[in-house]
Design a protein around this motif. Structure first.
Motif, mmCIF file in Angstrom:
data_model
loop_
_atom_site.group_PDB
_atom_site.id
_atom_site.type_symbol
_atom_site.label_atom_id
_atom_site.label_comp_id
_atom_site.label_asym_id
_atom_site.label_seq_id
_atom_site.Cartn_x
_atom_site.Cartn_y
_atom_site.Cartn_z
ATOM 1 N N VAL A 168 -30.460 -11.423 29.945
ATOM 2 C CA VAL A 168 -31.218 -11.132 31.159
ATOM 3 C C VAL A 168 -32.383 -12.112 31.284
ATOM 4 O O VAL A 168 -32.619 -12.702 32.353
ATOM 5 C CB VAL A 168 -31.736 -9.682 31.150
ATOM 6 C CG1 VAL A 168 -32.447 -9.368 32.462
ATOM 7 C CG2 VAL A 168 -30.612 -8.697 30.900
ATOM 8 N N THR A 169 -33.117 -12.288 30.183
ATOM 9 C CA THR A 169 -34.267 -13.189 30.198
ATOM 10 C C THR A 169 -33.860 -14.607 30.573
ATOM 11 O O THR A 169 -34.514 -15.269 31.395
ATOM 12 C CB THR A 169 -34.950 -13.186 28.818
ATOM 13 O OG1 THR A 169 -35.348 -11.847 28.494
ATOM 14 C CG2 THR A 169 -36.172 -14.081 28.809
ATOM 15 N N ARG A 171 -31.093 -15.679 32.179
ATOM 16 C CA ARG A 171 -30.459 -15.850 33.495
ATOM 17 C C ARG A 171 -31.460 -15.658 34.630
ATOM 18 O O ARG A 171 -31.281 -16.232 35.727
ATOM 19 C CB ARG A 171 -29.305 -14.861 33.626
ATOM 20 C CG ARG A 171 -28.244 -15.276 34.632
ATOM 21 C CD ARG A 171 -27.668 -16.674 34.335
ATOM 22 N NE ARG A 171 -26.416 -16.921 34.997
ATOM 23 C CZ ARG A 171 -25.221 -16.708 34.457
ATOM 24 N NH1 ARG A 171 -25.132 -16.255 33.210
ATOM 25 N NH2 ARG A 171 -24.128 -16.977 35.128
ATOM 26 N N THR A 172 -32.484 -14.854 34.427
ATOM 27 C CA THR A 172 -33.425 -14.562 35.507
ATOM 28 C C THR A 172 -34.689 -15.401 35.419
ATOM 29 O O THR A 172 -35.647 -15.149 36.164
ATOM 30 C CB THR A 172 -33.800 -13.068 35.518
ATOM 31 O OG1 THR A 172 -34.426 -12.717 34.275
ATOM 32 C CG2 THR A 172 -32.566 -12.201 35.723
ATOM 33 N N LEU A 175 -37.192 -16.173 38.452
ATOM 34 C CA LEU A 175 -37.387 -15.071 39.393
ATOM 35 C C LEU A 175 -38.742 -14.418 39.111
ATOM 36 O O LEU A 175 -39.160 -14.301 37.955
ATOM 37 C CB LEU A 175 -36.265 -14.041 39.257
ATOM 38 C CG LEU A 175 -34.856 -14.502 39.640
ATOM 39 C CD1 LEU A 175 -33.849 -13.370 39.449
ATOM 40 C CD2 LEU A 175 -34.817 -14.996 41.078
ATOM 41 N N VAL A 177 -40.184 -11.788 38.274
ATOM 42 C CA VAL A 177 -40.076 -10.433 37.714
ATOM 43 C C VAL A 177 -41.453 -9.857 37.394
ATOM 44 O O VAL A 177 -41.705 -8.665 37.601
ATOM 45 C CB VAL A 177 -39.184 -10.450 36.455
ATOM 46 C CG1 VAL A 177 -39.120 -9.068 35.828
ATOM 47 C CG2 VAL A 177 -37.784 -10.938 36.804
ATOM 48 N N LEU A 248 -30.344 -14.987 46.085
ATOM 49 C CA LEU A 248 -31.417 -15.143 45.109
ATOM 50 C C LEU A 248 -31.958 -16.567 45.145
ATOM 51 O O LEU A 248 -31.197 -17.539 45.297
ATOM 52 C CB LEU A 248 -30.911 -14.831 43.701
ATOM 53 C CG LEU A 248 -30.560 -13.378 43.388
ATOM 54 C CD1 LEU A 248 -29.867 -13.280 42.026
ATOM 55 C CD2 LEU A 248 -31.810 -12.507 43.397
ATOM 56 N N LEU A 250 -32.880 -19.166 43.064
ATOM 57 C CA LEU A 250 -32.670 -19.529 41.671
ATOM 58 C C LEU A 250 -33.300 -20.872 41.352
ATOM 59 O O LEU A 250 -33.202 -21.828 42.124
ATOM 60 C CB LEU A 250 -31.171 -19.552 41.351
ATOM 61 C CG LEU A 250 -30.442 -18.221 41.591
ATOM 62 C CD1 LEU A 250 -28.942 -18.394 41.399
ATOM 63 C CD2 LEU A 250 -30.988 -17.140 40.666
ATOM 64 N N SER A 254 -31.354 -22.947 36.415
ATOM 65 C CA SER A 254 -30.385 -21.852 36.346
ATOM 66 C C SER A 254 -28.962 -22.392 36.355
ATOM 67 O O SER A 254 -28.654 -23.335 37.091
ATOM 68 C CB SER A 254 -30.582 -20.901 37.527
ATOM 69 O OG SER A 254 -29.495 -20.002 37.637
ATOM 70 N N TYR A 264 -27.466 -10.257 40.834
ATOM 71 C CA TYR A 264 -27.072 -10.200 39.429
ATOM 72 C C TYR A 264 -27.017 -8.727 39.036
ATOM 73 O O TYR A 264 -27.995 -7.993 39.218
ATOM 74 C CB TYR A 264 -28.100 -10.900 38.544
ATOM 75 C CG TYR A 264 -28.053 -12.406 38.525
ATOM 76 C CD1 TYR A 264 -26.861 -13.107 38.624
ATOM 77 C CD2 TYR A 264 -29.233 -13.136 38.372
ATOM 78 C CE1 TYR A 264 -26.832 -14.496 38.579
ATOM 79 C CE2 TYR A 264 -29.219 -14.526 38.327
ATOM 80 C CZ TYR A 264 -28.024 -15.198 38.424
ATOM 81 O OH TYR A 264 -27.999 -16.564 38.377
ATOM 82 N N PHE A 276 -30.578 -7.392 40.097
ATOM 83 C CA PHE A 276 -31.540 -8.289 40.726
ATOM 84 C C PHE A 276 -31.037 -8.704 42.110
ATOM 85 O O PHE A 276 -29.914 -9.194 42.254
ATOM 86 C CB PHE A 276 -31.762 -9.518 39.852
ATOM 87 C CG PHE A 276 -32.408 -9.199 38.531
ATOM 88 C CD1 PHE A 276 -33.782 -9.261 38.385
ATOM 89 C CD2 PHE A 276 -31.636 -8.808 37.442
ATOM 90 C CE1 PHE A 276 -34.385 -8.948 37.165
ATOM 91 C CE2 PHE A 276 -32.224 -8.498 36.230
ATOM 92 C CZ PHE A 276 -33.603 -8.567 36.093
ATOM 93 N N LEU A 281 -35.980 -5.914 41.815
ATOM 94 C CA LEU A 281 -35.180 -5.372 40.716
ATOM 95 C C LEU A 281 -34.920 -3.892 40.930
ATOM 96 O O LEU A 281 -35.834 -3.119 41.245
ATOM 97 C CB LEU A 281 -35.942 -5.571 39.394
ATOM 98 C CG LEU A 281 -35.522 -4.750 38.176
ATOM 99 C CD1 LEU A 281 -34.112 -5.113 37.726
ATOM 100 C CD2 LEU A 281 -36.513 -4.943 37.032
#
Length: 365
Positions: A168-169, A171-172, A175, A177, A248, A250, A254, A264, A276, A281
């Motif tokens: 998760v960390t 791939r995102t 973003l 977050v 998204l 990105l 990415s 995602y 996501f 989120l």
């Protein structure tokens, strides 16, 4: 109750059979899942925003309805976050019964005191007790980690948090977050008359999208380009967007940069979903209550209010209602004496096969 038959999940999805129907209904299987699966894995505990200032204490129940473990989260003076057992080591009373700022912890039953690190500091009428306080008099600590706006904990994790959350960390990255803010107006709980694993099965397979979500998702998602990627402790569904749909934003680094990704959909073993969307989120927390009853909590964290209501994440309630209806139907079906187990689509059910393999592995010890 008859002894349950042995079963395995063949690692070759082309040959494998799904979970037997009795896995979703037997109380003894449910008890095994509580202890061997949920007590050994990471779960959402709270939002970081509720624990900003040093000395703030927040009592929480770990996996409410399944484990019901009383814990307390504490923001220490140095800014670190701690998670302690919220059960007094004297006679078992709950220590912290309400949220607030504290200098120390005191059990109201007999006055035993603890510092914010959980160490027992004093106890009335214990002057003559030999070797007091001992290690067993301190509150046990529990592994806890903050990720974005979320706090996760585990009682006795079979994997590190870093390994669990790593896909998760990675791939995102890029973003926003950290800017996501909890939105109670689009969050809520759902009570489902089905086994928790059936709910996960449905989330993890792509197969049902055009059949169950024909009116809600197929207009936004490119089903032919939809795909699932597997990791050690979870998997990711990459929802490709149709033309004209929001996507998204990105970062250049990415692996999906330049692609039209509508969302995602991460699943982390056993029952955490992190979804996501361009607006933010959506966290899905799945809690087993009984062999055929599950509570699912939807929690929204928004970083772009202007994007709400658009794309596949625009009407999560409708999608949930469609999923609930079919999952409850399956729960009635797998109880059939005539149903044994099914087979997997090698193209569309790789996520479900992956989940079943992990579940079988944990239950077999």
């Amino acid at each position: 109750m008859r002894p349950r038959p042995a079963f395995t999940i063949d690692p070759d999805i082309r040959r494998a059979g799904t979970l037997p129907g009795w896995m979703y209904a037997r109380p003894d299987v449910f008890e095994d899942q509580r202890e061997r699966v949920f007590a050994r894995t990471w779960h959402w505990l709270a939002d970081s925003a509720r624990l900003r200032a040093p000395g703030h204490a927040l009592p929480v129940t770990h996996v409410e309805g399944a484990l019901d473990e009383p814990l307390v989260l504490i923001r220490a003076e140095d800014g670190s976050l701690r998670c302690l057992s919220n059960v007094c080591t004297h006679r078992g009373a709950v220590v912290v019964e309400g949220e607030g700022h504290v200098k120390g912890l005191r059990c109201r039953y007999h006055g035993r005191r603890f510092d914010l690190g959980g160490r027992c500091t004093s106890m009335p009428e214990f002057d003559d007790v030999v070797g007091f306080p001992a290690e067993s008099d301190h509150l046990p600590s529990v592994p806890v980690t903050e990720w974005g706006p979320l706090v996760f904990g585990a009682l006795d994790p079979a994997m590190s948090f870093e390994d669990w959350i790593a896909p998760v960390t990675e791939r995102t990255a890029g973003l926003p977050v950290e800017r996501a803010v909890y939105d109670p107006s689009s969050s809520g709980d759902y009570l489902i008359e089905a086994n928790w694993a059936l709910y996960c099965d449905n989330f993890l397979e792509e197969f049902h999208i055009p059949y169950v979500h024909g009116g809600s998702l197929t207009g936004a998602l490119d089903y032919e380009a939809y795909r699932t990627e597997l990791f050690d402790w979870g998997n990711l569904q990459v929802g490709a967007a149709k033309e004209g749909q929001p996507v998204l934003d990105l970062a250049p680094g990415s692996p999906d940069h330049g692609q039209r990704v509508a969302g995602y959909y991460f699943w982390l073993f056993p029952a955490t979903m992190l979804n996501f969307y361009p607006w933010g989120l959506s966290l899905n927390v799945v809690r087993p209550l009984a062999p055929s009853r599950t509570r699912v909590s939807f929690r929204s964290y928004v970083w772009d209010h202007g994007m709400r209501g658009q794309g596949p994440g625009g009407d999560l309630h409708r999608v949930e209602m469609e999923d609930e209806e079919i999952v409850e139907s399956v729960q009635r079906g797998v109880r059939s004496r005539l149903y044994q187990r099914g087979r997997y689509s090698p193209r569309r059910e790789v996520g479900t096969h992956h989940f079943h393999g992990l579940l079988s592995r944990f239950l077999s010890g």
